[in-house]
Design a protein around this motif. Structure first.
Motif, PDB file in Angstrom:
ATOM      1  N   LEU A  18      -6.680 -24.042 -11.060  1.00  0.00           N
ATOM      2  CA  LEU A  18      -5.902 -22.736 -11.619  1.00  0.00           C
ATOM      3  C   LEU A  18      -5.153 -21.862 -10.508  1.00  0.00           C
ATOM      4  O   LEU A  18      -4.289 -21.459 -10.968  1.00  0.00           O
ATOM      5  N   GLU A  19      -6.086 -21.612  -9.633  1.00  0.00           N
ATOM      6  CA  GLU A  19      -5.572 -20.615  -8.368  1.00  0.00           C
ATOM      7  C   GLU A  19      -4.291 -21.423  -7.788  1.00  0.00           C
ATOM      8  O   GLU A  19      -3.357 -20.541  -7.418  1.00  0.00           O
ATOM      9  N   ARG A  20      -4.205 -22.721  -7.633  1.00  0.00           N
ATOM     10  CA  ARG A  20      -2.913 -23.394  -7.087  1.00  0.00           C
ATOM     11  C   ARG A  20      -1.783 -23.245  -8.481  1.00  0.00           C
ATOM     12  O   ARG A  20      -0.429 -23.482  -8.019  1.00  0.00           O
ATOM     13  N   ASP A  21      -2.100 -23.838  -9.735  1.00  0.00           N
ATOM     14  CA  ASP A  21      -1.200 -23.740 -10.515  1.00  0.00           C
ATOM     15  C   ASP A  21      -1.870 -23.009 -11.986  1.00  0.00           C
ATOM     16  O   ASP A  21      -2.186 -24.172 -12.715  1.00  0.00           O
ATOM     17  N   GLY A  22      -1.598 -22.076 -12.453  1.00  0.00           N
ATOM     18  CA  GLY A  22      -1.827 -21.479 -13.408  1.00  0.00           C
ATOM     19  C   GLY A  22      -1.203 -21.847 -14.841  1.00  0.00           C
ATOM     20  O   GLY A  22      -1.681 -21.642 -15.850  1.00  0.00           O
ATOM     21  N   ARG A  23      -0.340 -22.833 -14.300  1.00  0.00           N
ATOM     22  CA  ARG A  23       0.683 -23.322 -15.603  1.00  0.00           C
ATOM     23  C   ARG A  23       0.001 -24.581 -16.084  1.00  0.00           C
ATOM     24  O   ARG A  23       0.411 -25.356 -17.089  1.00  0.00           O
ATOM     25  N   LEU A  24      -1.206 -25.137 -15.448  1.00  0.00           N
ATOM     26  CA  LEU A  24      -1.654 -26.536 -15.765  1.00  0.00           C
ATOM     27  C   LEU A  24      -2.056 -26.344 -17.382  1.00  0.00           C
ATOM     28  O   LEU A  24      -2.571 -25.652 -17.800  1.00  0.00           O
ATOM     29  N   SER A  25      -1.884 -27.451 -18.171  1.00  0.00           N
ATOM     30  CA  SER A  25      -2.050 -27.465 -19.433  1.00  0.00           C
ATOM     31  C   SER A  25      -3.560 -27.586 -19.459  1.00  0.00           C
ATOM     32  O   SER A  25      -4.155 -28.236 -18.295  1.00  0.00           O
ATOM     33  N   VAL A  52     -13.991 -13.209 -14.066  1.00  0.00           N
ATOM     34  CA  VAL A  52     -13.936 -14.257 -12.709  1.00  0.00           C
ATOM     35  C   VAL A  52     -12.186 -14.399 -12.752  1.00  0.00           C
ATOM     36  O   VAL A  52     -11.680 -14.400 -11.829  1.00  0.00           O
ATOM     37  N   ILE A  53     -11.477 -14.865 -13.868  1.00  0.00           N
ATOM     38  CA  ILE A  53     -10.158 -15.228 -13.958  1.00  0.00           C
ATOM     39  C   ILE A  53      -9.646 -13.744 -14.402  1.00  0.00           C
ATOM     40  O   ILE A  53     -10.033 -13.488 -15.676  1.00  0.00           O
ATOM     41  N   THR A  54      -8.892 -12.997 -13.713  1.00  0.00           N
ATOM     42  CA  THR A  54      -8.580 -11.665 -14.107  1.00  0.00           C
ATOM     43  C   THR A  54      -6.816 -11.684 -14.681  1.00  0.00           C
ATOM     44  O   THR A  54      -6.679 -10.670 -15.057  1.00  0.00           O
ATOM     45  N   GLY A  55      -6.318 -12.770 -14.716  1.00  0.00           N
ATOM     46  CA  GLY A  55      -5.069 -12.684 -15.229  1.00  0.00           C
ATOM     47  C   GLY A  55      -4.258 -14.091 -14.451  1.00  0.00           C
ATOM     48  O   GLY A  55      -4.866 -14.701 -13.733  1.00  0.00           O
ATOM     49  N   TYR A  56      -3.042 -14.327 -15.150  1.00  0.00           N
ATOM     50  CA  TYR A  56      -1.980 -15.361 -14.604  1.00  0.00           C
ATOM     51  C   TYR A  56      -0.663 -14.523 -14.423  1.00  0.00           C
ATOM     52  O   TYR A  56      -0.426 -13.428 -15.092  1.00  0.00           O
ATOM     53  N   ARG A  57       0.163 -14.976 -13.592  1.00  0.00           N
ATOM     54  CA  ARG A  57       1.455 -14.305 -13.284  1.00  0.00           C
ATOM     55  C   ARG A  57       2.361 -15.257 -12.577  1.00  0.00           C
ATOM     56  O   ARG A  57       1.748 -16.293 -12.045  1.00  0.00           O
ATOM     57  N   VAL A 138       2.819   7.878   9.750  1.00  0.00           N
ATOM     58  CA  VAL A 138       3.277   6.425   9.203  1.00  0.00           C
ATOM     59  C   VAL A 138       3.757   5.463  10.226  1.00  0.00           C
ATOM     60  O   VAL A 138       4.589   6.003  11.288  1.00  0.00           O
ATOM     61  N   VAL A 139       3.263   4.576  10.462  1.00  0.00           N
ATOM     62  CA  VAL A 139       3.484   3.320  11.511  1.00  0.00           C
ATOM     63  C   VAL A 139       4.129   2.301  10.659  1.00  0.00           C
ATOM     64  O   VAL A 139       3.331   1.605  10.024  1.00  0.00           O
ATOM     65  N   SER A 140       5.224   1.852  10.939  1.00  0.00           N
ATOM     66  CA  SER A 140       6.009   0.605  10.342  1.00  0.00           C
ATOM     67  C   SER A 140       6.014  -0.580  11.001  1.00  0.00           C
ATOM     68  O   SER A 140       6.471  -0.401  12.058  1.00  0.00           O
ATOM     69  N   HIS A 141       5.810  -1.669  10.420  1.00  0.00           N
ATOM     70  CA  HIS A 141       5.791  -2.902  11.264  1.00  0.00           C
ATOM     71  C   HIS A 141       6.758  -3.923  10.392  1.00  0.00           C
ATOM     72  O   HIS A 141       6.337  -4.427   9.271  1.00  0.00           O
ATOM     73  N   GLN A 142       8.029  -4.363  10.716  1.00  0.00           N
ATOM     74  CA  GLN A 142       8.741  -5.296   9.952  1.00  0.00           C
ATOM     75  C   GLN A 142       8.101  -6.576  10.029  1.00  0.00           C
ATOM     76  O   GLN A 142       7.941  -7.041  11.272  1.00  0.00           O
ATOM     77  N   THR A 143       8.041  -7.216   9.026  1.00  0.00           N
ATOM     78  CA  THR A 143       7.603  -8.809   9.034  1.00  0.00           C
ATOM     79  C   THR A 143       8.802  -9.587   9.368  1.00  0.00           C
ATOM     80  O   THR A 143       9.877  -9.556   9.075  1.00  0.00           O
ATOM     81  N   MET A 144       8.355 -10.302  10.599  1.00  0.00           N
ATOM     82  CA  MET A 144       9.271 -11.382  11.332  1.00  0.00           C
ATOM     83  C   MET A 144       9.249 -12.700  10.330  1.00  0.00           C
ATOM     84  O   MET A 144      10.391 -13.046   9.846  1.00  0.00           O
ATOM     85  N   LYS A 145       8.192 -13.035  10.075  1.00  0.00           N
ATOM     86  CA  LYS A 145       7.928 -14.392   9.311  1.00  0.00           C
ATOM     87  C   LYS A 145       6.389 -14.451   8.844  1.00  0.00           C
ATOM     88  O   LYS A 145       5.649 -13.936   9.272  1.00  0.00           O
ATOM     89  N   ARG A 146       6.231 -14.717   7.294  1.00  0.00           N
ATOM     90  CA  ARG A 146       5.146 -14.937   6.800  1.00  0.00           C
ATOM     91  C   ARG A 146       4.531 -16.402   7.034  1.00  0.00           C
ATOM     92  O   ARG A 146       5.384 -17.292   6.951  1.00  0.00           O
ATOM     93  N   ILE A 147       3.350 -16.254   7.709  1.00  0.00           N
ATOM     94  CA  ILE A 147       2.727 -17.679   8.330  1.00  0.00           C
ATOM     95  C   ILE A 147       1.843 -18.184   7.050  1.00  0.00           C
ATOM     96  O   ILE A 147       1.803 -19.220   6.557  1.00  0.00           O
ATOM     97  N   LYS A 148       1.121 -17.266   6.315  1.00  0.00           N
ATOM     98  CA  LYS A 148       0.119 -17.608   5.332  1.00  0.00           C
ATOM     99  C   LYS A 148      -0.094 -16.475   4.580  1.00  0.00           C
ATOM    100  O   LYS A 148      -0.181 -15.526   4.868  1.00  0.00           O
ATOM    101  N   THR A 149       0.012 -16.757   3.074  1.00  0.00           N
ATOM    102  CA  THR A 149      -0.299 -15.622   2.030  1.00  0.00           C
ATOM    103  C   THR A 149      -0.801 -16.243   0.843  1.00  0.00           C
ATOM    104  O   THR A 149      -0.574 -17.491   0.682  1.00  0.00           O
ATOM    105  N   SER A 150      -1.557 -15.775   0.235  1.00  0.00           N
ATOM    106  CA  SER A 150      -2.290 -16.301  -0.976  1.00  0.00           C
ATOM    107  C   SER A 150      -1.375 -15.807  -2.416  1.00  0.00           C
ATOM    108  O   SER A 150      -1.850 -16.429  -3.521  1.00  0.00           O
ATOM    109  N   ASP A 151      -0.250 -15.238  -1.970  1.00  0.00           N
ATOM    110  CA  ASP A 151       0.671 -14.948  -3.214  1.00  0.00           C
ATOM    111  C   ASP A 151       1.932 -15.749  -3.053  1.00  0.00           C
ATOM    112  O   ASP A 151       2.761 -15.871  -3.121  1.00  0.00           O
TER     113      ASP A 151
END
Length: 151
Positions: A18-25, A52-57, A138-151
């Protein structure tokens, strides 16, 4: 504190899929975890009821929705009384462009993930942030490239 129930192998397998595909039947999910649909559905419902499962999006492509400019921001505050912290947190949490907001141990006090259209839109956000009374730095860091993200 609640006493969490131990998750068995099937529960963890359900969560994995479900974490990989919350739309599974339910039928497809049951097939993947080796159950028939009724007990699989009962397990999913129980995992939802227990929090444990808090939502789908839907996960959106930031570029496609005009928010492709990502900045990670660290914020230090000058006042740490409870009311000031709560006011600061409420103000920042209300900013639409802030998609992630964390209070940290140590320095900095907070990390924000900000998604906006372009540098000009980020500058407007930056000025709003600097205008909050508690903000010290405030210190700002522009993202150059996303390498890994869980969303």
């Amino acid at each position: 504190m609640r006493n969490p129930r131990a998750l068995d192998r099937i529960d963890r397998d359900i969560l994995f899929h479900l974490e990989r595909d919350g739309r599974l039947s339910n039928v497809e999910l049951a097939r993947r975890v080796g159950l028939t649909p009724p007990p699989c559905l009962r397990r999913v419902k129980r995992l939802e009821d227990e929090g444990v499962i808090t939502g789908y999006r839907a996960v959106l492509d930031p570029e496609a929705v005009g928010r492709g400019f990502e900045v990670v921001v660290s914020v230090e505050i000058r006042m740490t009384d409870r009311d000031t912290l709560l006011d600061f947190e409420a103000a920042v949490a209300a900013f639409d462009e802030v998609v992630e907001f964390r209070r940290c141990f140590g320095t900095p006090d907070y990390f924000l993930r900000v998604l906006v259209a372009d540098p000009a839109a980020y500058e407007a956000h930056h000025m709003k942030l600097l205008g909050l009374p508690a903000v010290s730095r405030v210190v700002s860091h522009q993202t150059m490239k996303r390498i890994k993200t869980s969303d």
